[in-house]
Design a protein around this motif. Sequence first.
Motif, mmCIF file in Angstrom:
data_model
loop_
_atom_site.group_PDB
_atom_site.id
_atom_site.type_symbol
_atom_site.label_atom_id
_atom_site.label_comp_id
_atom_site.label_asym_id
_atom_site.label_seq_id
_atom_site.Cartn_x
_atom_site.Cartn_y
_atom_site.Cartn_z
ATOM 1 N N ASN A 32 4.144 32.014 42.644
ATOM 2 C CA ASN A 32 5.431 31.547 42.103
ATOM 3 C C ASN A 32 6.612 32.270 42.752
ATOM 4 O OD1 ASN A 32 4.013 29.849 40.392
ATOM 5 N ND2 ASN A 32 3.879 31.414 38.800
ATOM 6 N N ASP A 33 6.673 32.278 44.052
ATOM 7 C CA ASP A 33 7.744 32.904 44.836
ATOM 8 C C ASP A 33 7.798 34.424 44.678
ATOM 9 O OD1 ASP A 33 8.503 30.439 45.830
ATOM 10 O OD2 ASP A 33 9.951 30.112 44.228
ATOM 11 N N ILE A 34 6.730 35.034 44.187
ATOM 12 C CA ILE A 34 6.640 36.492 44.086
ATOM 13 C C ILE A 34 5.505 36.943 45.005
ATOM 14 C CG2 ILE A 34 6.166 38.459 42.592
ATOM 15 C CD1 ILE A 34 7.230 36.781 40.256
ATOM 16 N N SER A 35 5.808 37.832 45.937
ATOM 17 C CA SER A 35 4.801 38.353 46.844
ATOM 18 C C SER A 35 4.093 39.531 46.193
ATOM 19 C CB SER A 35 5.446 38.799 48.152
ATOM 20 O OG SER A 35 6.082 37.713 48.779
ATOM 21 N N VAL A 36 2.753 39.476 46.171
ATOM 22 C CA VAL A 36 1.956 40.512 45.519
ATOM 23 C C VAL A 36 0.894 41.015 46.496
ATOM 24 C CG1 VAL A 36 0.431 41.033 43.582
ATOM 25 C CG2 VAL A 36 2.299 39.421 43.274
ATOM 26 N N LEU A 37 0.751 42.330 46.533
ATOM 27 C CA LEU A 37 -0.251 42.988 47.360
ATOM 28 C C LEU A 37 -1.200 43.748 46.441
ATOM 29 C CD1 LEU A 37 -1.222 43.977 50.201
ATOM 30 C CD2 LEU A 37 0.430 45.816 49.969
ATOM 31 N N HIS A 38 -2.490 43.381 46.445
ATOM 32 C CA HIS A 38 -3.499 44.041 45.609
ATOM 33 C C HIS A 38 -4.292 45.010 46.482
ATOM 34 C CE1 HIS A 38 -3.107 41.581 41.983
ATOM 35 N NE2 HIS A 38 -2.872 40.564 42.797
ATOM 36 N N ILE A 39 -4.329 46.287 46.086
ATOM 37 C CA ILE A 39 -5.160 47.263 46.781
ATOM 38 C C ILE A 39 -5.830 48.167 45.756
ATOM 39 C CG2 ILE A 39 -3.832 47.239 48.916
ATOM 40 C CD1 ILE A 39 -2.509 49.802 48.090
ATOM 41 N N LYS A 40 -6.832 48.882 46.206
ATOM 42 C CA LYS A 40 -7.568 49.773 45.318
ATOM 43 C C LYS A 40 -7.100 51.208 45.491
ATOM 44 C CE LYS A 40 -11.615 46.897 45.169
ATOM 45 N NZ LYS A 40 -13.038 46.786 45.305
ATOM 46 N N LYS A 41 -7.268 51.978 44.443
ATOM 47 C CA LYS A 41 -6.884 53.389 44.452
ATOM 48 C C LYS A 41 -7.628 54.105 45.582
ATOM 49 C CE LYS A 41 -7.063 57.536 41.650
ATOM 50 N NZ LYS A 41 -7.495 58.134 40.396
ATOM 51 N N GLY A 42 -6.893 54.879 46.360
ATOM 52 C CA GLY A 42 -7.470 55.618 47.476
ATOM 53 C C GLY A 42 -7.431 54.885 48.807
ATOM 54 N N ASP A 43 -7.093 53.598 48.809
ATOM 55 C CA ASP A 43 -7.037 52.823 50.047
ATOM 56 C C ASP A 43 -5.794 53.169 50.863
ATOM 57 O OD1 ASP A 43 -9.373 51.560 49.472
ATOM 58 O OD2 ASP A 43 -8.481 49.600 49.041
ATOM 59 N N ILE A 44 -5.929 53.021 52.161
ATOM 60 C CA ILE A 44 -4.808 53.164 53.086
ATOM 61 C C ILE A 44 -4.688 51.849 53.836
ATOM 62 C CG2 ILE A 44 -3.917 54.391 55.092
ATOM 63 C CD1 ILE A 44 -5.536 56.827 54.161
ATOM 64 N N VAL A 45 -3.521 51.208 53.714
ATOM 65 C CA VAL A 45 -3.293 49.886 54.289
ATOM 66 C C VAL A 45 -2.122 49.962 55.266
ATOM 67 C CG1 VAL A 45 -2.674 47.502 53.746
ATOM 68 C CG2 VAL A 45 -4.128 48.783 52.186
ATOM 69 N N GLU A 46 -2.305 49.401 56.461
ATOM 70 C CA GLU A 46 -1.202 49.361 57.421
ATOM 71 C C GLU A 46 -0.187 48.313 57.003
ATOM 72 O OE1 GLU A 46 -0.804 47.599 61.748
ATOM 73 O OE2 GLU A 46 -1.895 49.494 61.806
ATOM 74 N N LEU A 47 1.087 48.726 56.931
ATOM 75 C CA LEU A 47 2.171 47.806 56.577
ATOM 76 C C LEU A 47 2.922 47.319 57.799
ATOM 77 C CD1 LEU A 47 3.713 49.649 53.496
ATOM 78 C CD2 LEU A 47 2.179 47.683 53.484
ATOM 79 N N LEU A 48 3.349 48.255 58.639
ATOM 80 C CA LEU A 48 4.155 47.939 59.809
ATOM 81 C C LEU A 48 3.647 48.705 61.019
ATOM 82 C CD1 LEU A 48 7.769 48.324 58.362
ATOM 83 C CD2 LEU A 48 6.651 46.182 58.933
ATOM 84 N N ALA A 49 3.774 48.089 62.184
ATOM 85 C CA ALA A 49 3.557 48.766 63.458
ATOM 86 C C ALA A 49 4.793 48.477 64.301
ATOM 87 C CB ALA A 49 2.300 48.262 64.149
ATOM 88 N N ILE A 50 5.530 49.514 64.647
ATOM 89 C CA ILE A 50 6.815 49.373 65.315
ATOM 90 C C ILE A 50 6.701 49.943 66.717
ATOM 91 C CG2 ILE A 50 9.266 49.937 65.182
ATOM 92 C CD1 ILE A 50 8.483 50.661 62.115
ATOM 93 N N GLY A 51 6.969 49.128 67.711
ATOM 94 C CA GLY A 51 6.868 49.565 69.096
ATOM 95 C C GLY A 51 8.212 49.978 69.661
ATOM 96 N N ASN A 52 8.249 51.137 70.292
ATOM 97 C CA ASN A 52 9.442 51.573 71.016
ATOM 98 C C ASN A 52 9.402 50.942 72.398
ATOM 99 O OD1 ASN A 52 10.004 53.239 68.841
ATOM 100 N ND2 ASN A 52 8.942 54.970 69.739
ATOM 101 N N GLY A 53 10.530 50.783 73.007
ATOM 102 C CA GLY A 53 10.547 50.227 74.354
ATOM 103 C C GLY A 53 11.824 49.491 74.646
ATOM 104 N N PHE A 54 11.792 48.721 75.716
ATOM 105 C CA PHE A 54 12.958 47.973 76.162
ATOM 106 C C PHE A 54 13.115 46.730 75.305
ATOM 107 C CE2 PHE A 54 14.941 44.730 78.758
ATOM 108 C CZ PHE A 54 16.080 45.381 79.157
ATOM 109 N N PRO A 55 14.244 46.318 74.877
ATOM 110 C CA PRO A 55 15.589 46.845 75.095
ATOM 111 C C PRO A 55 16.044 47.811 74.019
ATOM 112 C CG PRO A 55 15.786 44.706 74.079
ATOM 113 C CD PRO A 55 14.317 44.999 74.227
#
Length: 131
Positions: A32-55
């Motif tokens: 219903n237009d609400i974004s939900v992320l379900h994870i378990k206690k103790g988990d490590i989840v990648e959210l973003l990967a940001i690359g440095n570089g040109f430009p």
Amino acid sequence: MKHVTYLFLISILLQGCSGTRHSYLNLVENNNDISVLHIKKGDIVELLAIGNGFPGRWGYFPWAVSSSPEIASVDCIKSRSFIPFREPGVIFGGITCNLIAHEKGRTELYFGNKYNLSEDTYVERVDAIIE
């Protein structure tokens, strides 16, 4: 042979471009237009990967914060991917932001510009439920 050399050089240079991989989008459920992320206690989840570089970033640097860091915190570390054409880059590296679930509960994750990111100024908001 000359064309093969040019293609090789271009592919090496393209690996130095800046970019962002929004890894959390594959894990989010839309209810219903609400974004939900379900994870378990103790988990490590990648959210973003940001690359440095040109430009470069030109004043906008993608970032994520948690409204309740005692429940789930966002930890961003310098990293480098050795897989070509994947963020963070091979040549310049970048930053990987992970969500670490500490306790059961609910928190809100805010995504936006690192330099003015708050609960009032964000691009996207995701509810994270730690089970």
